[in-house]
Motif scaffolding. Structure first.
Motif, PDB file in Angstrom:
ATOM      1  N   GLY A  23     -15.377  -9.150  12.843  1.00 33.56           N
ATOM      2  CA  GLY A  23     -14.258  -8.293  13.240  1.00 33.56           C
ATOM      3  C   GLY A  23     -13.361  -7.941  12.071  1.00 33.56           C
ATOM      4  O   GLY A  23     -13.456  -8.513  10.980  1.00 33.56           O
ATOM      5  N   GLY A  24     -12.485  -6.957  12.270  1.00 33.76           N
ATOM      6  CA  GLY A  24     -11.512  -6.598  11.248  1.00 33.76           C
ATOM      7  C   GLY A  24     -12.055  -5.623  10.214  1.00 33.76           C
ATOM      8  O   GLY A  24     -13.087  -4.977  10.404  1.00 33.76           O
ATOM      9  N   GLU A  48     -16.375 -15.625  17.553  1.00 33.50           N
ATOM     10  CA  GLU A  48     -15.858 -14.604  18.475  1.00 33.50           C
ATOM     11  C   GLU A  48     -14.912 -15.223  19.503  1.00 33.50           C
ATOM     12  O   GLU A  48     -13.833 -14.689  19.775  1.00 33.50           O
ATOM     13  CB  GLU A  48     -17.023 -13.907  19.180  1.00 33.50           C
ATOM     14  CG  GLU A  48     -16.587 -12.770  20.076  1.00 33.50           C
ATOM     15  CD  GLU A  48     -17.755 -11.995  20.654  1.00 33.50           C
ATOM     16  OE1 GLU A  48     -17.497 -10.929  21.240  1.00 33.50           O
ATOM     17  OE2 GLU A  48     -18.906 -12.441  20.527  1.00 33.50           O
ATOM     18  N   THR A  49     -15.312 -16.367  20.051  1.00 35.08           N
ATOM     19  CA  THR A  49     -14.443 -17.065  21.007  1.00 35.08           C
ATOM     20  C   THR A  49     -13.141 -17.503  20.347  1.00 35.08           C
ATOM     21  O   THR A  49     -12.047 -17.307  20.894  1.00 35.08           O
ATOM     22  CB  THR A  49     -15.163 -18.292  21.587  1.00 35.08           C
ATOM     23  OG1 THR A  49     -16.332 -17.865  22.283  1.00 35.08           O
ATOM     24  CG2 THR A  49     -14.265 -19.056  22.555  1.00 35.08           C
ATOM     25  N   LEU A  50     -13.253 -18.096  19.141  1.00 37.95           N
ATOM     26  CA  LEU A  50     -12.072 -18.571  18.434  1.00 37.95           C
ATOM     27  C   LEU A  50     -11.076 -17.441  18.200  1.00 37.95           C
ATOM     28  O   LEU A  50      -9.866 -17.613  18.443  1.00 37.95           O
ATOM     29  CB  LEU A  50     -12.487 -19.191  17.097  1.00 37.95           C
ATOM     30  CG  LEU A  50     -11.354 -19.500  16.109  1.00 37.95           C
ATOM     31  CD1 LEU A  50     -10.367 -20.492  16.689  1.00 37.95           C
ATOM     32  CD2 LEU A  50     -11.925 -19.999  14.782  1.00 37.95           C
ATOM     33  N   PHE A  51     -11.553 -16.294  17.735  1.00 39.77           N
ATOM     34  CA  PHE A  51     -10.619 -15.215  17.413  1.00 39.77           C
ATOM     35  C   PHE A  51     -10.171 -14.436  18.659  1.00 39.77           C
ATOM     36  O   PHE A  51      -9.193 -13.703  18.598  1.00 39.77           O
ATOM     37  CB  PHE A  51     -11.194 -14.325  16.315  1.00 39.77           C
ATOM     38  CG  PHE A  51     -11.121 -14.999  14.970  1.00 39.77           C
ATOM     39  CD1 PHE A  51      -9.964 -14.941  14.212  1.00 39.77           C
ATOM     40  CD2 PHE A  51     -12.185 -15.747  14.483  1.00 39.77           C
ATOM     41  CE1 PHE A  51      -9.865 -15.600  12.994  1.00 39.77           C
ATOM     42  CE2 PHE A  51     -12.102 -16.409  13.262  1.00 39.77           C
ATOM     43  CZ  PHE A  51     -10.941 -16.337  12.517  1.00 39.77           C
ATOM     44  N   GLY A  74     -12.348 -18.599   7.186  1.00 35.88           N
ATOM     45  CA  GLY A  74     -11.207 -18.064   6.452  1.00 35.88           C
ATOM     46  C   GLY A  74     -11.324 -16.579   6.187  1.00 35.88           C
ATOM     47  O   GLY A  74     -10.340 -15.831   6.312  1.00 35.88           O
ATOM     48  N   LEU A  75     -12.519 -16.111   5.826  1.00 41.27           N
ATOM     49  CA  LEU A  75     -12.701 -14.686   5.563  1.00 41.27           C
ATOM     50  C   LEU A  75     -12.589 -13.866   6.839  1.00 41.27           C
ATOM     51  O   LEU A  75     -12.124 -12.725   6.815  1.00 41.27           O
ATOM     52  CB  LEU A  75     -14.050 -14.448   4.882  1.00 41.27           C
ATOM     53  CG  LEU A  75     -14.122 -14.956   3.441  1.00 41.27           C
ATOM     54  CD1 LEU A  75     -15.559 -14.953   2.933  1.00 41.27           C
ATOM     55  CD2 LEU A  75     -13.228 -14.111   2.525  1.00 41.27           C
ATOM     56  N   GLU A  76     -13.001 -14.445   7.963  1.00 41.70           N
ATOM     57  CA  GLU A  76     -12.804 -13.766   9.252  1.00 41.70           C
ATOM     58  C   GLU A  76     -11.317 -13.568   9.519  1.00 41.70           C
ATOM     59  O   GLU A  76     -10.877 -12.516   9.986  1.00 41.70           O
ATOM     60  CB  GLU A  76     -13.453 -14.589  10.366  1.00 41.70           C
ATOM     61  CG  GLU A  76     -13.590 -13.880  11.688  1.00 41.70           C
ATOM     62  CD  GLU A  76     -14.761 -12.910  11.736  1.00 41.70           C
ATOM     63  OE1 GLU A  76     -14.510 -11.725  12.052  1.00 41.70           O
ATOM     64  OE2 GLU A  76     -15.908 -13.315  11.474  1.00 41.70           O
ATOM     65  N   GLY A  81      -6.421  -9.457   8.989  1.00 43.45           N
ATOM     66  CA  GLY A  81      -5.073  -9.152   8.534  1.00 43.45           C
ATOM     67  C   GLY A  81      -4.198 -10.310   8.132  1.00 43.45           C
ATOM     68  O   GLY A  81      -3.000 -10.123   7.890  1.00 43.45           O
ATOM     69  N   ALA A  82      -4.746 -11.533   8.052  1.00 37.63           N
ATOM     70  CA  ALA A  82      -3.915 -12.680   7.648  1.00 37.63           C
ATOM     71  C   ALA A  82      -3.252 -12.405   6.305  1.00 37.63           C
ATOM     72  O   ALA A  82      -3.858 -11.842   5.397  1.00 37.63           O
ATOM     73  CB  ALA A  82      -4.756 -13.946   7.587  1.00 37.63           C
TER      74      ALA A  82
END
Length: 204
Positions: A23-24, A48-51, A74-76, A81-82
């Motif tokens: 994603g993102g 996917e569940t985590l995010f 971390g890259l996810e 947008g982190a």
């Protein structure tokens, strides 16, 4: 997830040679998976569940991936947008790979550090991180002392309303977490992996 000295767990047969950000801004970008003992990238369906739990937009959040490995977690977060993501990894080959991926993605919000994940968290005690990702190596014995130390250090580095993601070979009980000052927010299971989203236990 990542290699740790003393870890003997081998990768699953037919382990993937790459995973993709799901994603993102870097959606579908490939992340290489090196052949390392104990390296288990978090599966796409678990991420996917985590995010879904964390939210698709992580703008403004400060995150630390304490056992980065491929950097998938971390890259996810950075892709979504982190504001700041620190990837901590001991294995020098994986550190080089993470740095190359950061450069390829032009991931300015990402910082790669070679070192021990628990020590990195302890150094950030009181800094008020928003999200800490913990996916330590399982090891044949479950690596319980490492999990205990990582959770304790993560708790001290977290802001009051921050979250800890924990991936483990078993589900952690409410009583175990409470002794560490933590409580379960969400929980799931995928194959042999239990994954948890944890909050700080409110002060009495």
């Amino acid at each position: 997830m990542k290699k740790q000295p003393g870890t003997t767990r081998r990768p699953a047969v037919n382990a993937p040679q790459e995973v993709r950000i799901i994603g993102g801004q870097w959606k579908r970008s490939k992340l290489p998976v090196s052949d390392r003992p104990g390296l288990r990238p978090t599966p796409a369906r678990v991420r996917e569940t985590l995010f879904n739990w964390l939210g698709q937009d992580l703008s403004g959040l400060r995150c630390l991936d304490a056992f980065a490995g491929t950097g998938a977690l971390g890259l996810e977060a950075a892709s979504r947008g982190a504001l700041e993501v620190v990837l901590v990894e001991q294995d020098p080959g994986l550190v080089h790979q993470l740095s190359a991926t950061k450069t390829r993605l032009k991931a300015d919000a990402v910082r790669v550090e070679r070192g021990d994940g628990v020590a990195a968290l302890r150094q950030r005690s009181g800094q008020g991180l928003d999200v800490v990702f913990l996916d330590p190596p399982f090891g044949d014995d479950g690596n319980e002392p490492l999990y205990q130390a990582a959770l304790q250090a993560a708790r001290q580095a977290l802001r009051d309303d921050g979250l800890i993601y924990l991936e483990a070979p078993r589900a952690w009980s409410d009583d175990e977490l409470a002794r560490l000052g933590l409580q379960l927010h969400r929980q799931g299971k995928a194959g042999a992996v239990a994954f948890h989203l944890l909050r700080l236990l409110p002060a009495e």
